[in-house]
Each structure stands twice: as structure tokens, then as C-alpha cells.
Design an enzyme around this catalytic site. Structure first.
Site, PDB file in Angstrom:
ATOM      1  NE  ARG A 193      89.366  19.128  20.560  1.00 23.40           N
ATOM      2  CZ  ARG A 193      88.702  18.590  19.535  1.00 23.40           C
ATOM      3  NH1 ARG A 193      87.417  18.813  19.385  1.00 23.40           N
ATOM      4  NH2 ARG A 193      89.329  17.861  18.644  1.00 23.40           N
ATOM      5  NE  ARG A 218      93.048  40.114  22.590  1.00 26.63           N
ATOM      6  CZ  ARG A 218      92.487  41.296  22.301  1.00 26.63           C
ATOM      7  NH1 ARG A 218      91.471  41.353  21.490  1.00 26.63           N
ATOM      8  NH2 ARG A 218      92.963  42.401  22.806  1.00 26.63           N
ATOM      9  CG  ASN A 247      79.455  22.387  24.250  1.00 34.73           C
ATOM     10  OD1 ASN A 247      80.304  23.210  24.532  1.00 34.73           O
ATOM     11  ND2 ASN A 247      79.759  21.210  23.732  1.00 34.73           N
ATOM     12  CB  THR A 295      83.993  21.281  15.929  1.00 27.77           C
ATOM     13  OG1 THR A 295      83.119  20.819  16.973  1.00 27.77           O
ATOM     14  CG2 THR A 295      83.294  21.132  14.591  1.00 27.77           C
ATOM     15  CB  THR A 296      83.175  16.429  17.721  1.00 34.42           C
ATOM     16  OG1 THR A 296      83.679  17.008  18.925  1.00 34.42           O
ATOM     17  CG2 THR A 296      83.207  14.922  17.832  1.00 34.42           C
ATOM     18  CG  HIS A 334      79.279  27.405  16.907  1.00 31.83           C
ATOM     19  ND1 HIS A 334      78.708  27.920  15.770  1.00 31.83           N
ATOM     20  CD2 HIS A 334      80.492  27.998  17.029  1.00 31.83           C
ATOM     21  CE1 HIS A 334      79.549  28.781  15.215  1.00 31.83           C
ATOM     22  NE2 HIS A 334      80.632  28.843  15.968  1.00 31.83           N
ATOM     23  CG  HIS A 347      78.322  18.568  16.181  1.00 33.56           C
ATOM     24  ND1 HIS A 347      78.574  19.286  15.047  1.00 33.56           N
ATOM     25  CD2 HIS A 347      79.463  18.602  16.899  1.00 33.56           C
ATOM     26  CE1 HIS A 347      79.808  19.719  15.063  1.00 33.56           C
ATOM     27  NE2 HIS A 347      80.376  19.322  16.190  1.00 33.56           N
ATOM     28  N   GLY A 348      75.792  21.136  15.999  1.00 33.33           N
ATOM     29  CA  GLY A 348      75.372  22.013  14.914  1.00 33.33           C
ATOM     30  C   GLY A 348      73.957  22.544  15.010  1.00 33.33           C
ATOM     31  NE  ARG A 361      91.006  22.071  19.364  1.00 35.99           N
ATOM     32  CZ  ARG A 361      90.719  21.457  18.212  1.00 35.99           C
ATOM     33  NH1 ARG A 361      89.646  21.806  17.533  1.00 35.99           N
ATOM     34  NH2 ARG A 361      91.474  20.512  17.734  1.00 35.99           N
ATOM     35  CG  HIS A 362      87.365  24.399  23.689  1.00 34.85           C
ATOM     36  ND1 HIS A 362      87.214  23.309  24.502  1.00 34.85           N
ATOM     37  CD2 HIS A 362      86.951  24.007  22.455  1.00 34.85           C
ATOM     38  CE1 HIS A 362      86.728  22.310  23.802  1.00 34.85           C
ATOM     39  NE2 HIS A 362      86.567  22.684  22.545  1.00 34.85           N
ATOM     40  CD  GLU A 384      75.354  14.485  22.402  1.00 38.18           C
ATOM     41  OE1 GLU A 384      75.491  14.400  23.639  1.00 38.18           O
ATOM     42  OE2 GLU A 384      75.798  15.432  21.719  1.00 38.18           O
ATOM     43  CG  HIS A 438      85.047  18.061  24.026  1.00 35.87           C
ATOM     44  ND1 HIS A 438      84.916  17.929  22.660  1.00 35.87           N
ATOM     45  CD2 HIS A 438      85.976  17.139  24.386  1.00 35.87           C
ATOM     46  CE1 HIS A 438      85.712  16.964  22.219  1.00 35.87           C
ATOM     47  NE2 HIS A 438      86.379  16.483  23.251  1.00 35.87           N
ATOM     48  CG  HIS A 461      81.421  27.169  21.280  1.00 33.83           C
ATOM     49  ND1 HIS A 461      82.232  26.647  20.299  1.00 33.83           N
ATOM     50  CD2 HIS A 461      80.456  26.243  21.495  1.00 33.83           C
ATOM     51  CE1 HIS A 461      81.753  25.466  19.928  1.00 33.83           C
ATOM     52  NE2 HIS A 461      80.671  25.199  20.632  1.00 33.83           N
ATOM     53  CD  GLU A 508      80.965  16.868  24.089  1.00 30.29           C
ATOM     54  OE1 GLU A 508      81.943  17.140  23.370  1.00 30.29           O
ATOM     55  OE2 GLU A 508      79.886  17.442  23.981  1.00 30.29           O
TER      56      GLU A 508
HETATM   57  N1  PXP Z   1      77.572  17.161  21.521  1.00 33.49           N
HETATM   58  C1  PXP Z   1      78.821  16.733  21.236  1.00 33.49           C
HETATM   59  C2  PXP Z   1      79.147  15.310  21.500  1.00 33.49           C
HETATM   60  C3  PXP Z   1      79.805  17.621  20.730  1.00 33.49           C
HETATM   61  O1  PXP Z   1      81.035  17.163  20.461  1.00 33.49           O
HETATM   62  C4  PXP Z   1      79.453  18.977  20.561  1.00 33.49           C
HETATM   63  C5  PXP Z   1      80.493  19.945  20.097  1.00 33.49           C
HETATM   64  O2  PXP Z   1      81.478  20.074  21.067  1.00 33.49           O
HETATM   65  C6  PXP Z   1      78.149  19.374  20.869  1.00 33.49           C
HETATM   66  C7  PXP Z   1      77.226  18.439  21.331  1.00 33.49           C
HETATM   67  C8  PXP Z   1      77.701  20.796  20.688  1.00 33.49           C
HETATM   68  O3  PXP Z   1      77.804  21.113  19.326  1.00 33.49           O
HETATM   69  P1  PXP Z   1      77.616  22.600  18.838  1.00 33.49           P
HETATM   70  O4  PXP Z   1      78.629  23.430  19.548  1.00 33.49           O
HETATM   71  O5  PXP Z   1      77.841  22.506  17.366  1.00 33.49           O
HETATM   72  O6  PXP Z   1      76.224  23.006  19.197  1.00 33.49           O
END
Ligand code: PXP
Length: 259
Positions: free
Chosen positions: A51, A24, A13, A109-110, A230, A207-208, A55-56, A166, A49, A16, A79
């Protein structure tokens, strides 16, 4: 459940990277280059993603990344929230995968999976999936959800319109980071996996996740796809993006501890 799991995919992903650029208002770092480097170092797909608040990732990033994945024979996992605007985008883009996620403006974040306890949410998702499939039959769809039994039952009730789920691994990953007990998470994932794969649906995670929390899951072949962002971008500050992606790919393939 050991052995080489060649089939699990790593989705990188790169939202970030765009976050850093937007901070900036410059043209760097390049989101397109992040996609290229990730694929060149073992990513099986790129996840972005788009959004509602932009934002990104920006609309032009979506097109640029889609071009890169097509050129490199990779996959795009797009996403989105199930809003009218994003459904129209998905129909026009025709990505390899659409992952439908909940989206709140005020969240950092989500923050969790879709609220499948609300029949209106489920109905809206079902209509969104049908609409995307109708105009882009080759696009596969996953739903970002929690792993509890009730959610699994609901997912299975709409299995005709989706290809995978997921699982939101955020709380599991935080427990790993804090050295807390994780057995209850793994037990729940194993029950969910049996139900979901038994219905012929894909079982993905995201996620995470970090190198450590990924390894515990990959070691027991829990998921067939991991979407990670991330930690990869954060670790890239020290090791570089290519090295970091390769390390996670090695963990998934159990080639080594990732070094
Ligand atoms: N999967 C989904 C559905 C997400 O919303 C995100 C965060 O955008 C991720 C995976 C990746 O999560 P992370 O950036 O925390 O690794």
C-alpha cells in the site's frame, strides 16, 4: 458441476502477518517464513498488497517474498493501486501477477472493486496495464472488480490488456457470516463467470472469505483462483498457519470438508 477441481488455485495473502509485526515495530512474525510455510502446505501463490502508506507490507518484504516464491517455484501475486509509484515498482519487480485494486488512505481494508463506472479510471487502468505489459510481458494482470453486468461489460471492453478479473467477494462473505440469503450473489457470479470465461479471461475471487464461504464457491467450481488472507491468519492463532492453509486447499480440491 461437481468432481475434483484440481485447477483452482489458493493464493494466501500474508499482509496480516506484516500487520502484526508493524503493530510492535519488531522483526517478528516473519513475513518471509509465512510465505515459506504457506507454500509448503499447499498455497499455489502468495499475495501481498504494497500500500502507498506502507501500513503492513514493506518494500523489503516484497523482495524477500519474491525470492521465496522463486526458490519454491511458486507464484507471486502483487496487489497494488494503479499509482505512478506502484506501476514503477511492478515494472521493476516483474511478478507473476499484478492485481490492480482501488486504494483509499482512510479505509481499513480494500472496501470494494475498482470504480469502472468512471471512464477516467478505466483509461488510467488501461494505460497502467499497457505500461506494465510492455516492460514485463510475462506478468499477468487482474483487475479487482464488482460482479455486476455493467462492470463485466467494461472489463470485456479492455480485455486485450488484462488476463483475469478478481471478483470482490466481501459482501457475499459477510452475508455467509451472518447466515443471510446468498443465492443472489451466487447467481450474479455465475452470470459473470460465463461472460468472463467466454472471453478467455480468468475468473478469480477474493476478500473476506472463510472456510465456510469458500466451500460454497468451491463446491460449484465457481472460481479458478481464491485469494484469502485475514481468516487464514486469524485461524492460525488456534491451528497454526500450515494446518489452516492445508485445510483451505483441501476444501478447494474437495478432498474433504477441509479437516
Ligand atoms: N484480494 C484482494 C484484491 C484484496 O484486496 C484482499 C485484501 O487485501 C484479499 C484478496 C484478501 O482479503 P482477506 O484478507 O479479507 O481474505
Amino acid at each position: 458441476m461437481s468432481g475434483l477441481n484440481m485447477s483452482a488455485r489458493l493464493g494466501v495473502n500474508i499482509d496480516h502477518v506484516a500487520t502484526l509485526r508493524q503493530a510492535r515495530g519488531e522483526a517478528y512474525p516473519s513475513v518471509k517464513k509465512a510465505a515459506e510455510v504457506s507454500i509448503d502446505h499447499g498455497a499455489d501463490q502468495i499475495t501481498i498488497h504494497l500500500r502507498g502508506d506502507r501500513r503492513h507490507i514493506q518494500d523489503y518484504d516484497v523482495d524477500a517474498v519474491h525470492e521465496v516464491v522463486k526458490e519454491k517455484n511458486s507464484l507471486l501475486n502483487f496487489e497494488i493501486g494503479a499509482t505512478r509509484e506502484m506501476i514503477l515498482k511492478a515494472k521493476a519487480l516483474k511478478p507473476d501477477w499484478v492485481c490492480l485494486v482501488p486504494e483509499k488512505r482512510e479505509e481499513r481494508t480494500t472496501e470494494g472493486g475498482l470504480n469502472l463506472g468512471d471512464p477516467k479510471v478505466v483509461e488510467n487502468l488501461k494505460i497502467a496495464c499497457e505500461e506494465i505489459k510492455e516492460s514485463s510481458p510475462l506478468t499477468k494482470i487482474s483487475l479487482f472488480v464488482e460482479s455486476d453486468q455493467k462492470t463485466m461489460d467494461t472489463v470485456i471492453s479492455i480485455k486485450q490488456v488484462i488476463d483475469a478479473i478478481e471478483i470482490h467477494t466481501g459482501e457475499y462473505a459477510i452475508d455467509v457470516n451472518k447466515n443471510h440469503e446468498i443465492k443472489h450473489h451466487l447467481d450474479q457470479y455465475l452470470v459473470a463467470k460465463k461472460m468472463i470465461e467466454g472471453e478467455g479471461l480468468g475468473f478469480h475471487a477474493g476478500h473476506g472469505l472463510t472456510d465456510v464461504s469458500l466451500k460454497y464457491l468451491a463446491d460449484i467450481d465457481l472460481f479458478s483462483e481464491y485469494n484469502i488472507g485475514h481468516w487464514i491468519i486469524a485461524q492460525s492463532v488456534f491451528d497454526g498457519l500450515g494446518t489452516t492453509v492445508r485445510k483451505l486447499k483441501n476444501i478447494i480440491q474437495k478432498n474433504s470438508s477441509g479437516e
